[in-house]
Every structure is written in structure tokens, then in C-alpha cells.
Design an enzyme around this catalytic site. Structure first.
Site, PDB file in Angstrom:
ATOM      1  N   HIS A 167      -9.963   1.721   4.520  1.00 51.82           N
ATOM      2  CA  HIS A 167      -8.692   1.978   5.198  1.00 51.82           C
ATOM      3  C   HIS A 167      -8.899   3.028   6.292  1.00 51.82           C
ATOM      4  O   HIS A 167      -9.675   3.976   6.132  1.00 51.82           O
ATOM      5  CB  HIS A 167      -7.629   2.452   4.195  1.00 51.82           C
ATOM      6  CG  HIS A 167      -6.260   2.464   4.811  1.00 51.82           C
ATOM      7  ND1 HIS A 167      -5.817   3.508   5.591  1.00 51.82           N
ATOM      8  CD2 HIS A 167      -5.264   1.548   4.800  1.00 51.82           C
ATOM      9  CE1 HIS A 167      -4.597   3.224   6.025  1.00 51.82           C
ATOM     10  NE2 HIS A 167      -4.238   2.038   5.561  1.00 51.82           N
ATOM     11  N   GLY A 191       1.655   2.983  11.106  1.00 51.51           N
ATOM     12  CA  GLY A 191       2.672   4.021  11.023  1.00 51.51           C
ATOM     13  C   GLY A 191       3.253   4.463  12.355  1.00 51.51           C
ATOM     14  O   GLY A 191       3.935   5.484  12.430  1.00 51.51           O
ATOM     15  N   GLU A 211      -6.186  -4.146  10.715  1.00 46.15           N
ATOM     16  CA  GLU A 211      -5.185  -3.109  10.940  1.00 46.15           C
ATOM     17  C   GLU A 211      -5.597  -2.281  12.157  1.00 46.15           C
ATOM     18  O   GLU A 211      -6.429  -1.358  12.030  1.00 46.15           O
ATOM     19  CB  GLU A 211      -5.094  -2.173   9.730  1.00 46.15           C
ATOM     20  CG  GLU A 211      -4.647  -2.828   8.458  1.00 46.15           C
ATOM     21  CD  GLU A 211      -4.003  -1.812   7.514  1.00 46.15           C
ATOM     22  OE1 GLU A 211      -2.833  -1.995   7.169  1.00 46.15           O
ATOM     23  OE2 GLU A 211      -4.667  -0.836   7.141  1.00 46.15           O
ATOM     24  N   GLY A 220       2.460  -0.728   4.553  1.00 47.69           N
ATOM     25  CA  GLY A 220       2.510   0.669   4.142  1.00 47.69           C
ATOM     26  C   GLY A 220       3.940   1.111   3.883  1.00 47.69           C
ATOM     27  O   GLY A 220       4.568   0.727   2.883  1.00 47.69           O
ATOM     28  N   ASN A 232       0.869  -1.180   0.000  1.00 44.04           N
ATOM     29  CA  ASN A 232       0.000   0.000   0.000  1.00 44.04           C
ATOM     30  C   ASN A 232       0.910   1.236   0.000  1.00 44.04           C
ATOM     31  O   ASN A 232       1.393   1.644   1.052  1.00 44.04           O
ATOM     32  CB  ASN A 232      -0.898  -0.040   1.251  1.00 44.04           C
ATOM     33  CG  ASN A 232      -1.746   1.209   1.382  1.00 44.04           C
ATOM     34  OD1 ASN A 232      -1.861   1.994   0.437  1.00 44.04           O
ATOM     35  ND2 ASN A 232      -2.340   1.407   2.553  1.00 44.04           N
ATOM     36  N   TRP A 233       1.098   1.779  -1.197  1.00 40.89           N
ATOM     37  CA  TRP A 233       2.055   2.889  -1.324  1.00 40.89           C
ATOM     38  C   TRP A 233       1.468   4.225  -0.858  1.00 40.89           C
ATOM     39  O   TRP A 233       2.166   5.242  -0.868  1.00 40.89           O
ATOM     40  CB  TRP A 233       2.554   2.994  -2.774  1.00 40.89           C
ATOM     41  CG  TRP A 233       3.533   1.911  -3.130  1.00 40.89           C
ATOM     42  CD1 TRP A 233       4.117   1.038  -2.268  1.00 40.89           C
ATOM     43  CD2 TRP A 233       4.057   1.595  -4.432  1.00 40.89           C
ATOM     44  NE1 TRP A 233       4.965   0.197  -2.945  1.00 40.89           N
ATOM     45  CE2 TRP A 233       4.952   0.515  -4.274  1.00 40.89           C
ATOM     46  CE3 TRP A 233       3.848   2.119  -5.703  1.00 40.89           C
ATOM     47  CZ2 TRP A 233       5.642  -0.043  -5.347  1.00 40.89           C
ATOM     48  CZ3 TRP A 233       4.530   1.553  -6.785  1.00 40.89           C
ATOM     49  CH2 TRP A 233       5.415   0.492  -6.594  1.00 40.89           C
ATOM     50  N   SER A 254       2.619  -1.229  10.826  1.00 37.43           N
ATOM     51  CA  SER A 254       4.021  -1.202  11.282  1.00 37.43           C
ATOM     52  C   SER A 254       4.784  -2.503  11.036  1.00 37.43           C
ATOM     53  O   SER A 254       5.685  -2.850  11.790  1.00 37.43           O
ATOM     54  CB  SER A 254       4.101  -0.821  12.767  1.00 37.43           C
ATOM     55  OG  SER A 254       3.706   0.530  12.930  1.00 37.43           O
TER      56      SER A 254
HETATM   57  P1  PGA Z   1       2.251   0.938   7.836  1.00 36.46           P
HETATM   58  O1  PGA Z   1       0.837   1.131   7.130  1.00 36.46           O
HETATM   59  O2  PGA Z   1       2.787  -0.408   7.404  1.00 36.46           O
HETATM   60  O3  PGA Z   1       3.077   2.084   7.346  1.00 36.46           O
HETATM   61  O4  PGA Z   1       2.008   0.982   9.309  1.00 36.46           O
HETATM   62  C1  PGA Z   1      -0.051   0.052   6.947  1.00 36.46           C
HETATM   63  C2  PGA Z   1      -1.306   0.542   6.261  1.00 36.46           C
HETATM   64  O5  PGA Z   1      -1.775   1.642   6.567  1.00 36.46           O
HETATM   65  O6  PGA Z   1      -1.871  -0.148   5.396  1.00 36.46           O
END
Ligand code: PGA
Length: 267
Positions: free
Chosen positions: A109, A190, A184, A248, A22-23, A227
Site C-alpha cells: 500500500h 484520499g 491506486e 478507504g 480498507n479501514w 477516492s
Molecule cells: P481512499 O483510500 O478510498 O480513502 O482514497 C484508498 C486506499 O488507500 O486504499
């Protein structure tokens, strides 16, 4: 997890892990094209060992499809409109996403729920439009920090999944591919914080039971997101109910993503 019989013995075998990159808005059109062009041979090799789904910004979907069309690497969008067509400035329909080469699309999301007030009913509409256009939905669910601390995780997940299973009952006859459910926790996205194994096992078993009880005709895969990186991926790979990952920040760096895919004994 699937079970395979060999010489009369039934052994549990993992299917290939799913890796959804997921960019977000962390890659431009040019950097997306460069990423794929520079790593195409390695990406093709990786796609023999793992199911790889790349989700760039919408504007990069069609150009990337030109590179990836004869490979096993799939393209996903990061969102779609809850409307089929019409006067909805700034939105992209499921039909357009299909035409641009998408076979997957992330919906629900946490960042869409937070910044665009996305509702569970809107997400269920998106789900239906995607399935009708033969795009597999990747439905994100997860509780906020407060909901986690108040021990309301399962209640929140139930609210988020209810409308999806209702939508499933409308279209289960046309649903030939599995749907993807990405757990998630909002507090893990993040932040560098990750859930305990106990928490994950409780949540993922609950989701499996909920789906079996409420959408028995539907096949699904369970992803974890929040994360994940090359340092902690083995921890998650060792949890049986996880079929793959929604990644992410770490997915934008090709070397990091590759390390995640090949880390540990299973990939
Ligand atoms: P992250 O994001 O791996 O940067 O925590 C995951 C996401 O939001 O899909």
C-alpha cells in the site's frame, strides 16, 4: 470479465464485483465489532451479490472472524511481515494472520511504501509468505503525482510488478486462487482526485498485457482504488477491465459502502 455461452451465442458477463474495505486506522477494535454486529444481516445479504473483503486493524481480525466464520464475507489484513518468524518486534507473520481468520492481505500500500519505506523486494517476500499460507495477496501499485506528471506511470508500475511476477514463477504451481492487483494512483488516495477514463484504460490494459506476458499461468483480478465513493462509483463500474475496488475512507461508513455496492445496473 468472463464469457458465457447461451444457445450457441457467447456473451460477456461480469463476475461479481470485489469490494475491499480498507479501514486503515480509521476504525478501532470496538467500532469494528459494532459495525459488523449491527450490520451482519445486511452484510450477509450483500455477500450474495458481491465479493466483500473487510480489512480492519490486526487486533480486530480474530474477534471479527468469530462473527463472520460461517458467512461468505472474507477478512483481510492491511499488511504482513516480510519475515516468516523470529525477533521482529511489532510485526505480524502470515502464519498468524491465517490463524486469525484472514484469507486476504493488502501488501505494498502507498502508505506503507511512504511511511515505512517498504521496498518491492520486501513486498515480493510478503507475497510468497502469504501464498504459502493460502492467503490471497492484494498487491497495491501506483505512481506518485510527480511520476504521473513526468509521464512515468507505466515505468513505475513495471518496476513494482517485476518482483511480483518473479515471485509468481516460484510458486505458480501452488497458487490456486487469483491474486489481486490494485491500481491506486498515489495522487488519488484520499484526495478527491480521480484518473480520467483514458488514463485508466491505458494503465489497466497495460497491466493485463504485462501479467499475460510475464505470468501466463497466474489468474488475477484488477482492482481500482483512490477516492472512490457512492457518487463516483458508477464511473468506475463502467470501465470493463475493473473487477472491483479497494475503498478507504468511504468503506468505514456502512450506508455509503452499501450505496456503492448497489449503485448502477451492475453490482
Ligand atoms: P481512499 O483510500 O478510498 O480513502 O482514497 C484508498 C486506499 O488507500 O486504499
Amino acid at each position: 470479465m468472463i464469457f458465457v455461452k447461451t444457445e450457441g451465442v457467447s456473451i460477456a458477463m461480469r463476475q461479481k464485483f470485489v469490494y475491499v474495505a480498507n479501514w486503515k486506522m480509521n476504525s478501532t477494535l470496538n467500532s469494528s465489532l459494532t459495525w459488523v454486529a449491527q450490520n451482519l444481516d445486511e452484510l450477509i445479504a450483500i455477500s450474495n451479490d458481491a465479493q466483500l473483503i473487510i480489512c480492519p486493524s490486526d487486533v480486530a481480525l480474530y474477534p471479527l472472524d468469530q462473527f463472520l466464520t460461517s458467512t461468505n464475507i472474507k477478512l483481510g489484513a492491511q499488511n504482513c511481515s516480510s519475515h516468516l518468524a523470529g525477533s521482529f518486534t511489532g510485526e505480524t507473520s502470515a502464519v498468524s494472520l491465517k490463524e486469525a481468520g484472514c484469507s486476504f492481505c493488502i501488501i505494498g500500500h502507498a502508505e506503507q511504501r511512504k511511511y515505512h519505506q517498504e521496498t518491492d523486494s520486501g513486498i515480493a517476500k510478503k507475497f510468497l509468505h502469504l501464498v504459502e499460507n493460502n492467503i490471497s495477496p492484494i498487491v497495491c501499485i501506483g505512481e506518485t503525482q510527480d511520476e504521473y506528471q513526468e509521464k512515468n506511470t507505466l515505468l513505475i508500475l513495471e518496476q513494482q510488478l517485476k518482483k511480483i511476477v518473479a515471485a509468481c514463477s516460484e510458486i505458480f504451481q501452488t497458487l490456486s486462487n487469483p491474486i489481486y492487483i490494485a491500481y491506486e494512483p498515489v495522487w488519488a488516495i484520499g484526495t478527491g482526485n480521480i484518473p480520467t477514463k483514458d488514463h485508466l484504460e491505458v494503465v489497466l490494459s497495460w497491466v493485463s498485457q504485462f501479467m499475460r506476458a510475464n505470468a501466463p499461468a497466474i489468474q488475477w483480478k484488477l482492482l481500482y482504488g483512490g477516492s472512490t465513493n457512492a457518487t463516483n462509483i458508477d464511473y468506475f463500474k463502467n470501465i470493463d477491465l475493473i473487477d472491483g475496488f479497494l475503498i478507504g475512507a468511504a468503506s468505514v461508513n456502512f450506508q455509503e459502502l452499501k450505496k456503492m455496492i448497489y449503485s448502477g445496473s451492475q453490482f
